[in-house]
Enzyme design. Structure first.
Site, PDB file in Angstrom:
ATOM      1  N   GLU A   1       0.952   1.496  -7.049  1.00  0.00           N
ATOM      2  CA  GLU A   1       0.976   0.031  -6.959  1.00  0.00           C
ATOM      3  C   GLU A   1      -0.340  -0.601  -7.404  1.00  0.00           C
ATOM      4  O   GLU A   1      -0.697  -1.702  -6.983  1.00  0.00           O
ATOM      5  CB  GLU A   1       1.315  -0.405  -5.529  1.00  0.00           C
TER       6      GLU A   1
ATOM      7  N   TYR B   1      -1.796 -18.211  15.063  1.00  0.00           N
ATOM      8  CA  TYR B   1      -2.459 -17.119  14.330  1.00  0.00           C
ATOM      9  C   TYR B   1      -1.755 -16.773  13.027  1.00  0.00           C
ATOM     10  O   TYR B   1      -2.396 -16.335  12.080  1.00  0.00           O
ATOM     11  CB  TYR B   1      -2.678 -15.894  15.235  1.00  0.00           C
TER      12      TYR B   1
HETATM   13  P1  13P Z   1       2.106   4.982  -3.344  1.00  0.00           P
HETATM   14  O1  13P Z   1       2.343   6.220  -2.518  1.00  0.00           O
HETATM   15  O2  13P Z   1       2.030   5.275  -4.808  1.00  0.00           O
HETATM   16  O3  13P Z   1       0.909   4.213  -2.818  1.00  0.00           O
HETATM   17  O4  13P Z   1       3.361   4.045  -3.150  1.00  0.00           O
HETATM   18  C1  13P Z   1       3.813   3.765  -1.851  1.00  0.00           C
HETATM   19  C2  13P Z   1       4.438   2.411  -1.755  1.00  0.00           C
HETATM   20  O5  13P Z   1       4.336   1.789  -0.725  1.00  0.00           O
HETATM   21  C3  13P Z   1       5.171   1.882  -2.902  1.00  0.00           C
HETATM   22  O6  13P Z   1       5.408   0.525  -2.753  1.00  0.00           O
END
Ligand code: 13P
Length: 211
Positions: free
Chosen positions: A74, A120
């Protein structure tokens, strides 16, 4: 201890706490932290509950992987927010259950899928929480969609996927993502009930005082 090594430790500590609270399961979720010379990012397929400070991915100022394990898929999501918000120091992406449930109910393009029920939520997330259309995890095409929305909002919700939350520091990004998850839980718990939301004047007062 250098500032970077302290941040690596803190990143792992926050990962452990988020995982311990059930805000992340398996290897879901990822966190990035801005450094003076680049970005620290959780490695792809890593469990937030068991991060190793020495294996955190490091990217340089041009977002090239320079050390540690392979970064999260990501990276485009994190780059979108950190470039759109120069004041942001960190980004937290989770698949936390209640925020993700809202991300499945909300319509892409919506700007406030969670009502301002508590101070909050308003103080940590702000006035808007744009809902971004669905993209496959890791899809580079999400970058421009997130970038556009993140210029005006501290956090966004990815349809059918989950929240992406920024903060001035790592602590602030984590606290905001926790607050968002609890606000989503309250919103779902109170759905269909005559809950009293904060008024526009109360929201404005919070933003003026704490924003
Ligand atoms: P990654 O393991 O590559 O960080 O991806 C996990 C995730 O949350 C995908 O949206």
């Amino acid at each position: 201890m250098t500032n970077e090594s302290a941040l690596r430790e803190r990143l792992c500590e926050h990962g452990r706490l988020l995982f311990g609270r059930g805000y992340s399961v398996g290897s879901a979720g990822n966190i990035s932290v801005r450094l003076p010379d680049g970005v620290l990012m959780t490695p792809t397929n890593s469990c937030l509950g068991r991060l190793d400070p020495a294996r955190i991915s490091k990217l340089d100022a041009e977002w090239r992987h320079v050390s540690g394990d392979k970064p999260s898929k990501e990276v485009f999501m994190h780059r979108a927010v950190l470039t759109a918000r120069p004041e942001a120091g960190a980004v937290v992406h989770l698949h936390s259950t209640h925020a993700t449930a809202i991300a499945c109910l909300a319509t892409p393009g919506e700007n406030a899928p969670i009502p301002p029920l508590t101070p909050y939520f308003v103080m940590r997330i702000g006035r808007s929480l744009p809902v971004i259309p669905y993209y496959r995890p890791g899809d580079a095409a999400m970058e421009s969609a997130i970038h556009g929305a993140a210029r005006e909002a501290r956090a966004v919700l990815l349809a059918n996927h989950g929240p992406v939350v920024s903060g001035a520091s790592l602590d602030e990004a984590v606290y905001a993502s926790e607050e968002l998850e609890e606000a989503a839980r309250l919103a779902l718990m109170l759905r269909g009930l005559p809950a009293r939301a904060l008024t526009a004047a109360q929201v404005e007062d919070l933003l003026q005082t704490f924003g």
